[in-house]
Structures are given as C-alpha cells and as structure tokens.
Design a protein around this motif. Structure first.
Motif, short mmCIF file in Angstrom:
data_model
loop_
_atom_site.label_atom_id
_atom_site.label_comp_id
_atom_site.label_asym_id
_atom_site.label_seq_id
_atom_site.Cartn_x
_atom_site.Cartn_y
_atom_site.Cartn_z
N LEU A 1 0.62 -1.25 0.17
CA LEU A 1 0.09 0.02 0.01
C LEU A 1 0.79 1.31 -0.02
CD1 LEU A 1 -2.95 -1.22 2.43
CD2 LEU A 1 -3.00 -0.50 -0.03
N ALA A 2 1.77 1.10 0.68
CA ALA A 2 2.88 2.34 0.81
C ALA A 2 3.55 2.56 -0.62
CB ALA A 2 3.92 2.18 1.83
N ALA A 3 3.75 1.39 -1.35
CA ALA A 3 4.29 1.44 -2.73
C ALA A 3 3.22 2.19 -3.75
CB ALA A 3 4.77 0.06 -3.18
N LEU A 4 2.21 1.46 -3.54
CA LEU A 4 0.95 2.22 -4.61
C LEU A 4 0.63 3.74 -4.12
CD1 LEU A 4 -1.06 1.70 -6.42
CD2 LEU A 4 -2.78 1.02 -4.31
N ARG A 5 0.78 3.93 -2.94
CA ARG A 5 0.53 5.42 -2.57
C ARG A 5 1.71 6.28 -3.25
NH1 ARG A 5 -0.01 6.79 3.45
NH2 ARG A 5 -1.84 6.01 3.24
N GLY A 6 3.04 5.65 -2.95
CA GLY A 6 4.15 6.48 -3.74
C GLY A 6 3.95 6.49 -5.10
N TYR A 7 3.65 5.34 -5.73
CA TYR A 7 3.45 5.42 -7.23
C TYR A 7 2.32 6.53 -7.69
CZ TYR A 7 1.83 4.07 -11.74
OH TYR A 7 1.47 3.76 -13.07
N LEU A 8 1.47 6.46 -7.02
CA LEU A 8 0.16 7.53 -7.45
C LEU A 8 0.71 9.07 -7.33
CD1 LEU A 8 -2.88 5.54 -5.99
CD2 LEU A 8 -2.10 6.14 -8.01
N ILE A 9 1.41 9.19 -6.21
CA ILE A 9 1.67 10.52 -5.83
C ILE A 9 2.92 11.04 -6.97
CG2 ILE A 9 3.29 12.00 -4.28
CD1 ILE A 9 2.10 10.45 -1.96
N LEU A 10 3.73 10.07 -7.10
CA LEU A 10 4.81 10.37 -8.30
C LEU A 10 4.09 10.58 -9.59
CD1 LEU A 10 7.73 10.44 -9.28
CD2 LEU A 10 7.49 8.05 -9.99
N MET A 11 2.96 9.85 -10.00
CA MET A 11 2.33 10.03 -11.29
C MET A 11 1.42 11.43 -11.22
SD MET A 11 2.82 7.72 -13.40
CE MET A 11 4.49 7.21 -12.73
N THR A 12 1.08 11.70 -9.88
CA THR A 12 0.14 12.91 -9.75
C THR A 12 1.30 14.12 -10.09
OG1 THR A 12 -1.31 11.98 -8.41
CG2 THR A 12 -1.16 14.44 -8.58
N LEU A 13 2.32 14.03 -9.64
CA LEU A 13 3.11 15.23 -9.57
C LEU A 13 3.79 15.23 -11.23
CD1 LEU A 13 5.41 14.53 -6.39
CD2 LEU A 13 3.89 16.49 -6.93
N MET A 14 4.18 13.98 -11.72
CA MET A 14 4.47 14.13 -13.13
C MET A 14 3.42 14.79 -13.99
SD MET A 14 6.66 10.48 -13.53
CE MET A 14 6.62 10.57 -15.34
N LEU A 15 2.07 14.36 -14.03
CA LEU A 15 0.97 15.02 -14.42
C LEU A 15 1.01 16.52 -14.48
CD1 LEU A 15 -1.34 14.53 -16.38
CD2 LEU A 15 -2.81 14.48 -14.19
N GLY A 16 1.24 16.97 -13.16
CA GLY A 16 1.13 18.20 -12.70
C GLY A 16 2.30 18.95 -13.38
N TYR A 17 3.43 18.41 -13.47
CA TYR A 17 4.66 18.95 -14.18
C TYR A 17 4.38 19.28 -15.94
CZ TYR A 17 9.29 19.36 -16.62
OH TYR A 17 10.37 19.75 -17.11
N HIS A 18 3.76 18.15 -16.45
CA HIS A 18 3.46 18.00 -17.73
C HIS A 18 2.40 19.11 -18.01
CE1 HIS A 18 2.96 16.58 -21.68
NE2 HIS A 18 1.74 16.28 -21.52
N PHE A 19 1.41 19.32 -17.20
CA PHE A 19 0.37 20.16 -17.28
C PHE A 19 0.89 21.71 -17.34
CE2 PHE A 19 -2.93 23.35 -15.66
CZ PHE A 19 -3.55 23.31 -16.65
#
Length: 80
Positions: A50-68
């Motif tokens: 669950l911690a790995a999944l949370r980290g993955y989702l946070i990383l993907m959100t940050l990458m999406l924000g950066y791309h935007f």
C-alpha cells in the motif's frame, strides 16, 4: 406498488433461476452494520504494498502536474 414488484421478481426468479435482474427491480436486502467491527489487521507485506502504491500515485500526480505546467507555459517549453 413495490411489494407487487418484489413478489413478481421473486416469482420470476423461481421460474428462471439464471435470470439477471437490475438492482432497482430486485428485492431490497438488509444492509450490514459496521458499528462493532474492528480495523482490519494488515501484514507487513500488505502495508509495504500500500505504501508503494501510494508513492506511485503521488509520483504520477506530480508528473501529470509538471506536464500540465509545461504545456501551459509556466515552466517554459516541454522538451521533446
């Protein structure tokens, strides 16, 4: 009206046991209460997953924000 629909549904299920019914037309079910339930005990591997999944989702959100922000032009142009 509802009792007639429930009775009709029950009769249909008796005649055709594999008949698929929409939940709105099915007989209402009694809901379970979670008042007396304790928290679920998790093993170490479940907590790690669950911690790995949370980290993955946070990383993907940050990458999406950066791309935007790059597309908008706030951070300059997006490298191609």
């Amino acid at each position: 009206m509802m009792n007639q629909a429930v009775a009709h549904t029950f009769e249909l299920n008796q005649k055709h046991p594999y008949l698929v019914l929409h939940p709105l037309f099915d007989a209402p079910e009694e809901k379970l209460r979670a008042d007396g339930l304790s928290p679920i005990e998790m093993t170490r591997s479940v907590k790690l997953s669950l911690a790995a999944l949370r980290g993955y989702l946070i990383l993907m959100t940050l990458m999406l924000g950066y791309h935007f922000l790059c597309m908008v032009g706030t951070l300059g142009t997006h490298p191609k």
